[in-house]
Enzyme design. Structure first.
Site, mmCIF file in Angstrom:
data_model
loop_
_atom_site.group_PDB
_atom_site.id
_atom_site.type_symbol
_atom_site.label_atom_id
_atom_site.label_comp_id
_atom_site.label_asym_id
_atom_site.label_seq_id
_atom_site.Cartn_x
_atom_site.Cartn_y
_atom_site.Cartn_z
ATOM 1 N N CYS A 186 5.888 -0.241 6.956
ATOM 2 C CA CYS A 186 5.530 0.936 6.168
ATOM 3 C C CYS A 186 6.698 1.297 5.263
ATOM 4 O O CYS A 186 7.853 1.258 5.691
ATOM 5 C CB CYS A 186 5.222 2.099 7.112
ATOM 6 N N LEU A 187 6.396 1.650 4.027
ATOM 7 C CA LEU A 187 7.458 2.036 3.086
ATOM 8 C C LEU A 187 8.191 3.295 3.545
ATOM 9 O O LEU A 187 9.294 3.560 3.090
ATOM 10 C CB LEU A 187 6.875 2.242 1.684
ATOM 11 N N GLY B 13 0.827 -1.197 0.000
ATOM 12 C CA GLY B 13 0.000 0.000 0.000
ATOM 13 C C GLY B 13 0.861 1.247 0.000
ATOM 14 O O GLY B 13 2.025 1.213 0.429
ATOM 15 N N HIS C 165 -2.493 7.519 7.103
ATOM 16 C CA HIS C 165 -1.515 8.412 6.451
ATOM 17 C C HIS C 165 -2.188 9.709 5.998
ATOM 18 O O HIS C 165 -1.590 10.785 6.058
ATOM 19 C CB HIS C 165 -0.900 7.734 5.214
ATOM 20 N N GLN D 29 3.013 9.954 1.153
ATOM 21 C CA GLN D 29 4.299 9.241 1.169
ATOM 22 C C GLN D 29 5.158 9.573 -0.048
ATOM 23 O O GLN D 29 6.350 9.279 -0.059
ATOM 24 C CB GLN D 29 4.073 7.722 1.230
ATOM 25 N N HIS E 90 -4.367 1.446 7.638
ATOM 26 C CA HIS E 90 -3.016 2.009 7.652
ATOM 27 C C HIS E 90 -2.904 3.193 6.689
ATOM 28 O O HIS E 90 -2.382 4.257 7.050
ATOM 29 C CB HIS E 90 -2.031 0.898 7.263
ATOM 30 N N GLU E 91 -3.435 3.007 5.464
ATOM 31 C CA GLU E 91 -3.294 4.062 4.451
ATOM 32 C C GLU E 91 -4.167 5.273 4.781
ATOM 33 O O GLU E 91 -3.758 6.418 4.578
ATOM 34 C CB GLU E 91 -3.629 3.530 3.057
#
Ligand code: ZN
Length: 157
Positions: free
Chosen positions: A88-89, A46, A134, A51, A130-131
């Site tokens: 997480c990226l 994701g 963000h 991000q 999660h997204e």
């Protein structure tokens, strides 16, 4: 294919609230394509627009069942509980234990600005939560139970 730079934890853009997308523009379409390219290149499940430094309410997800684009996503209902490692990226190579709802129903718009509803469980429910966090300027690190640990090649969002 165009890759964008993934912002890392500590970058102020990750702490900001994103604005709604009012209409689809060529620029936004390119952003979505770039987000998918960037997510796949980084082997993430994701990615949220902040991000890559864009404060818009856009999310891309693929847990292995094909790409999902969520514009202006919101969770209508959630229930149950799951506790698992989450990454997480924006914090590569790390993970931590996070409790999320095990089942969510969400509403969003697709890249043609058609509204749709999605029902998700387990990893997909986790990824959606999660997204969306963000988009509100929150990182999973705020929810971690215990320590953040090192991982190799884990699933990252
Ligand atoms: Zn993330």
């Amino acid at each position: 294919m165009a890759l964008r730079t993934i912002r890392l934890l500590g970058d102020p853009v990750l702490g900001k609230v994103c604005r709604e997308v009012k209409e689809m523009t060529p620029k936004t379409k390119i952003l979505i394509e770039d987000m998918l390219d960037t997510m796949y290149d980084a082997c993430g499940v994701g990615l949220a627009a902040p991000q890559v430094g864009v404060l818009r309410r856009i999310v891309t997800i693929d847990i292995g069942d094909g790409p999902i684009v969520m514009i202006n996503p919101r969770i209508l209902s959630s229930d149950g509980e799951q506790t698992d490692g989450e990454g997480c990226l924006s914090l590569p190579g790390k993970a931590g234990k996070v409790t999320r709802p095990n089942h969510v129903i969400a509403r969003a718009f697709d890249e043609d600005m058609q509204e749709y509803e999605i029902e998700a469980t387990e990893l997909l429910a986790r990824a959606i939560c999660h997204e969306i966090d963000h988009l509100e300027g929150h990182m999973y690190t705020e929810l971690v139970e215990g320590d953040i640990y090192d991982v190799e090649g884990g699933e990252e969002e």
